[in-house]
Design a protein around this motif. Structure first.
Motif, mmCIF file in Angstrom:
data_model
loop_
_atom_site.group_PDB
_atom_site.id
_atom_site.type_symbol
_atom_site.label_atom_id
_atom_site.label_comp_id
_atom_site.label_asym_id
_atom_site.label_seq_id
_atom_site.Cartn_x
_atom_site.Cartn_y
_atom_site.Cartn_z
ATOM 1 N N ASN B 238 0.932 -1.233 -0.097
ATOM 2 C CA ASN B 238 -0.024 -0.048 -0.052
ATOM 3 C C ASN B 238 0.665 1.371 -0.131
ATOM 4 O OD1 ASN B 238 -2.175 -1.459 0.331
ATOM 5 N ND2 ASN B 238 -2.587 -1.317 2.276
ATOM 6 N N SER B 280 -9.134 -0.588 -7.927
ATOM 7 C CA SER B 280 -9.085 -0.578 -6.355
ATOM 8 C C SER B 280 -9.401 -2.102 -5.883
ATOM 9 C CB SER B 280 -9.884 0.293 -5.905
ATOM 10 O OG SER B 280 -10.116 1.531 -6.008
ATOM 11 N N MET B 283 -6.429 -4.240 -6.597
ATOM 12 C CA MET B 283 -5.503 -3.917 -5.458
ATOM 13 C C MET B 283 -5.552 -4.575 -4.259
ATOM 14 S SD MET B 283 -3.778 -0.293 -4.665
ATOM 15 C CE MET B 283 -2.429 -0.268 -3.407
ATOM 16 N N ALA B 284 -6.929 -4.607 -3.574
ATOM 17 C CA ALA B 284 -7.263 -4.904 -2.541
ATOM 18 C C ALA B 284 -7.311 -6.561 -2.477
ATOM 19 C CB ALA B 284 -8.754 -4.361 -2.141
ATOM 20 N N LEU B 287 -4.453 -8.797 -0.557
ATOM 21 C CA LEU B 287 -4.428 -8.492 0.844
ATOM 22 C C LEU B 287 -5.480 -9.190 1.430
ATOM 23 C CD1 LEU B 287 -3.850 -4.524 0.711
ATOM 24 C CD2 LEU B 287 -2.103 -6.429 1.047
ATOM 25 N N LEU B 288 -6.829 -9.095 0.981
ATOM 26 C CA LEU B 288 -7.862 -9.706 1.615
ATOM 27 C C LEU B 288 -7.702 -11.285 1.595
ATOM 28 C CD1 LEU B 288 -11.019 -8.038 -0.029
ATOM 29 C CD2 LEU B 288 -10.194 -7.789 2.261
#
Lengths: 332, 309
Positions: B238, B280, B283-284, B287-288
Motif C-alpha cells: 500500500n 481498487s 489492488m485489495a 491483501l484480503l
C-alpha cells in the motif's frame, strides 16, 4: 519485459550486496569483540542489534539533525543551503496563507477522528465480548476495512460521497426531502470536507482498534467482575470501576497511536480532489512545498513544527496517563 | 392501576421462582439486542464494500442510475481487463503484468529484508545483556513518534547523492537498516514470553548462536513472524509516499501509483468510477486473500503490542 528486468536486476544486486555486507559486519563484530576480550553476551548483543544501530544513525538521527539545520536555511537542492535564521518559521506563522488552514484541518481531523474512532471501537469490542457466537467471524468482518489500501478506501469514499449520484446522498435522500434542503456536496463543498474525512476515517480505524481493545477485554480476569458483583456493583459500576481501569493501558496505546496516525494523514488526500485547498492536510502541504516547489528548507521547518505538535500531544497524554491509566504491575 | 402495588408485592414475596423466566426473558432480549447491534455495525462495514464491487461491475451508463442498482445489469466483467488496457493506451509499457511485477518486486524484497533485520534486532534486545541496552531500546521506541515527513527530505537527499532516485533501491535496499521500530517492539515482546530452556539446551549441545537463532528460535516465533509478514506485506503493498517521491518513470510504477496515474490522466474530467473501483478491487484482492489465510496469526500479532505493552 526486457525493460522491466533492466530496472529490477541492478536493485536486486545492490539489495543482496547490502544484506550480505550487513551479515558479514555482524559476524565480524561478534568475533572481533570476543577476540579482544569482551564478554560473549555483550558481543552477541551488539552484533544482533547492529542493523538497527546503522539504521538509526543513517535514517533517523542524521536526517533528524539535518532537517533541523535545513529548517533554518533556504535550500532548493541545486544550490547549497543558505542560512536565513528564523525566517522560515516567521513566514510559516505570519505570511503563509496556506499554513493555518492546513494546520486547523489536520488538528480538527485528529480531534474528531481519534475519540470517535475509539468510542466506536470500544462499543464494538464490548459487544463482541458478550459471549457472542462465531466471534472469529465478526472479528474478521470488522477488521476488513483496515486491510484495504488507503488509496482504494479514499477513492471509494470519494465516489460514495459524490454529490449527485453517490451512495451517501442516496441514503440521505428522504432526509433531504423531509427538510426540503439541497443535497450536501461533501468533498466538493469546502465546509464539508472535514466531516466527510472524519466519517471516512472512522471506517478504517474502528475495526482495527476494536480488535485490539477486544483482546484487552479478554485479558481482564473474570474474578474481578465476580468480586464487584458480590459487592453489589451494577452493570454501569462494573464498567466504570473494573472494565475501564483494567482496559486503560490498551486505551492509552490506541489513543497514542491514534493521535500520531491521524496527524500524519497523507495518502487519502492525494486521491480525493477537493475544491481549492480545503483538503490540504499538513503532511500534504509539506510534501508540496518540498517536492513540487523545492522549498526544502521551508518544508523542513513545517515538518519540525508537526513534530513539535506530535511530541507535545504525546507528552500531554503520557503525563495525564498517571491519572487514568492503571498498570497492574505497579500496584502489585 | 390499583392492581400494580399488589402485583409488585406478590412478586417480591415469591422472589426466586418468578425471577427465573423474567431473567431468561431479559437474557433473550439482551442477546437479540447484541446481535442487532452487531449486524447494524457490520452494515457500516459491508455496504461500502458491496458498493465498491458493485460499481466495478457496472457499465459506464449504469453509474449514475438513480435509485442505485446493486446488481448491475448487464454485469460488466470486462471492466477489469479494460481498466488496464485503457491505462496501457497512454503508457504503453505499463501493462497489468508489469504493474503486478513492479508491486511484487518492491513488496517481496522489502518484506524479506525487514523480516530478517527485525527478527535479528528483536532477538538482540530480548536475549542479551549489554551496556546501554535499555537506553537504546527506549531510543528505538521514541523513533516511533518521529513523523516520517521530518526525516523524509534528508533521506531523499541521501538517495539523491547516491544517484539512486528513480530506482527501487530507496524502497527496498534501505529496509535492511530501517526496519520498523514497531515491528522490533512487537517481536521483542513476543520473544520475552518464550522460555530460554530450549536455547540453553542447544548451547550445551555445542550449537553456535546463529544455529540457535535459526534452528531453535525462528520456529518458535513463527506465529509472530507470520503476523508481521502480513502486516509488512500490507504496508509495502500500500505504500504510496515512497514510490511517489522516488519513482519518476511511469513504467516503474507499482499498483497504487498506477491507480493515481489513471485518476489523474484518464479520469480527470469525467471520473471513470467503474474502472477505478475495478482497479481498487484488484489492488485489495491479494491483501484480503492473505488476511483470510493468515488471520489467526494476524490478530495475535496485531494485539500483542497493544495489550502486553
Amino acid at each position: 519485459m526486457e525493460a522491466a528486468i533492466q530496472s529490477y536486476w541492478p536493485t536486486l544486486v545492490r539489495w543482496s550486496l547490502v544484506g550480505g555486507a550487513l551479515g558479514a559486519m555482524m559476524y565480524l563484530l561478534n568475533t572481533g569483540l570476543q577476540r579482544i576480550g569482551v564478554k560473549r553476551d555483550i558481543a552477541r548483543g551488539y552484533a544482533f542489534v547492529l542493523p538497527w544501530i546503522f539504521g538509526f544513525l543513517i535514517f533517523s538521527l542524521y536526517p533528524f539533525v539535518y532537517s533541523f539545520y535545513l529548517s533554518f536555511t533556504e535550500y532548493n537542492i541545486f544550490q547549497p543551503p543558505r542560512w536565513i535564521g528564523l525566517d522560515n518559521y516567521v513566514r510559516m506563522f505570519t505570511s503563509d496563507r496556506n499554513f493555518w488552514p492546513s494546520l486547523r484541518l489536520t488538528m480538527l481531523y485528529a480531534f474528531f477522528n481519534v475519540p470517535l474512532g475509539m468510542i466506536g471501537a470500544l462499543g464494538v469490542a464490548l459487544l463482541l465480548n458478550r459471549n457472542v457466537r462465531a466471534i472469529g467471524f465478526w472479528r474478521t468482518l470488522y477488521y476488513l476495512p483496515a486491510v484495504l489500501p488507503a488509496a482504494a478506501v479514499a477513492l471509494l469514499w470519494r465516489w460514495m460521497f459524490s454529490p449527485s449520484s453517490g451512495l451517501i446522498n442516496f441514503f440521505l435522500q428522504p432526509f433531504y426531502a423531509l427538510f426540503n434542503m439541497q443535497p450536501l456536496a461533501w468533498f466538493t463543498d469546502p465546509n464539508l470536507v472535514l466531516p466527510a474525512y472524519v466519517i471516512m476515517g472512522m471506517w478504517g480505524v474502528f475495526g482495527a482498534n476494536a480488535v485490539i481493545l477486544l483482546a484487552g477485554l479478554k485479558n481482564i480476569p473474570r474474578a474481578l467482575y465476580e468480586a464487584a458483583q458480590i459487592d453489589g456493583a451494577g452493570t454501569w459500576a462494573q464498567f466504570r470501576f473494573v472494565t475501564i481501569p483494567m482496559l486503560s493501558p490498551t486505551l492509552f496505546y490506541t489513543l497514542v497511536t491514534g493521535i500520531i496516525g491521524a496527524l500524519q494523514i497523507f495518502t487519502q488526500a492525494f486521491f480525493i480532489t477537493t475544491p481549492q485547498r480545503a483538503g490540504q492536510f499538513l503532511n500534504v502541504l509539506i510534501y508540496q512545498e518540498a517536492f513540487a516547489f523545492r522549498h526544502m528548507g521551508y518544508a523542513s521547518a513545517m515538518a519540525w513544527f508537526l513534530l513539535a505538535v506530535i511530541l507535545a500531544l504525546t507528552l500531554l497524554v503520557i503525563r495525564s496517563s498517571a491519572l487514568w491509566v492503571y498498570y497492574e504491575s505497579e500496584k502489585g | 392501576m390499583a392492581a400494580t402495588p399488589a402485583v409488585a408485592a406478590e412478586k417480591s414475596m415469591s422472589g426466586a421462582r418468578v425471577r427465573t423466566p423474567r431473567m431468561r426473558m431479559r437474557q433473550t432480549l439482551d442477546r437479540i439486542l447484541t446481535y442487532a447491534l452487531l449486524i447494524f455495525f457490520s452494515l457500516f462495514v459491508l455496504i461500502p464494500f458491496a458498493y465498491m464491487i458493485s460499481t466495478s461491475l457496472k457499465t459506464e451508463d449504469q453509474l449514475f442510475i438513480w435509485p442505485i442498482r446493486w446488481i448491475p445489469d448487464p454485469i460488466a466483467w470486462s471492466n477489469y481487463p479494460q481498466a488496464f488496457i485503457e491505462l496501457s493506451r497512454i503508457a504503453p509499457n505499463l501493462t497489468f503484468w508489469r504493474i503486478l511485477a513492479n508491486t511484487l518486486f518492491i513488496t517481496l524484497l522489502a518484506m524479506t529484508a525487514e523480516l530478517i533485520a527485525v527478527s535479528l534486532v528483536a532477538y538482540g534486545f530480548a536475549r542479551f545483556q549489554f551496556p546501554l541496552r535499555n537506553t537504546l531500546f527506549i531510543i528505538l521506541l521514541s523513533t516511533m513518534m518521529l513523523p516520517g515527513i521530518v526525516t523524509l527530505i534528508p533521506t531523499f537527499l541521501i538517495w539523491r547523492n547516491l544517484q539512486l532516485i528513480n530506482t527501487y533501491d530507496p524502497l527496498v535496499t534501505g529496509i535492511w537498516l530501517g526496519g520498523g521500530a514497531w515491528a522490533v517492539f512487537l517481536l521483542r515482546q513476543f520473544l520475552l514470553t518464550i522460555p530460554r530452556d530450549f536455547e540453553e539446551a542447544a548451547y550445551i549441545d555445542g550449537a553456535n548462536v546463529l544455529q540457535v537463532f535459526v534452528i531453535i528460535m525462528l520456529p518458535l516465533i513463527k506465529p509472530a513472524l507470520l503476523a508481521l509478514a502480513v502486516l509488512i506485506f500490507q504496508g509495502n503493498w500500500n505504500n504510496f509516499m515512497g514510490p511517489l517521491i522516488y519513482l519518476n518513470s511511469v513504467d516503474k510504477f507499482p499498483m497504487v501509483m498506477a491507480l493515481k496515474f489513471f485518476q489523474e490522466s484518464l479520469s480527470k474530467e469525467a471520473p471513470k468510477w467503474h474502472y477505478m473501483m475495478a482497479m481498487s478491487t484488484v489492488m485489495a484482492a491479494p491483501l484480503l486473500l492473505l488476511y483470510f489465510m493468515a488471520q489467526r496469526y494476524f490478530i495475535e500479532g496485531l494485539t500483542i503490542g497493544g495489550v502486553k505493552g
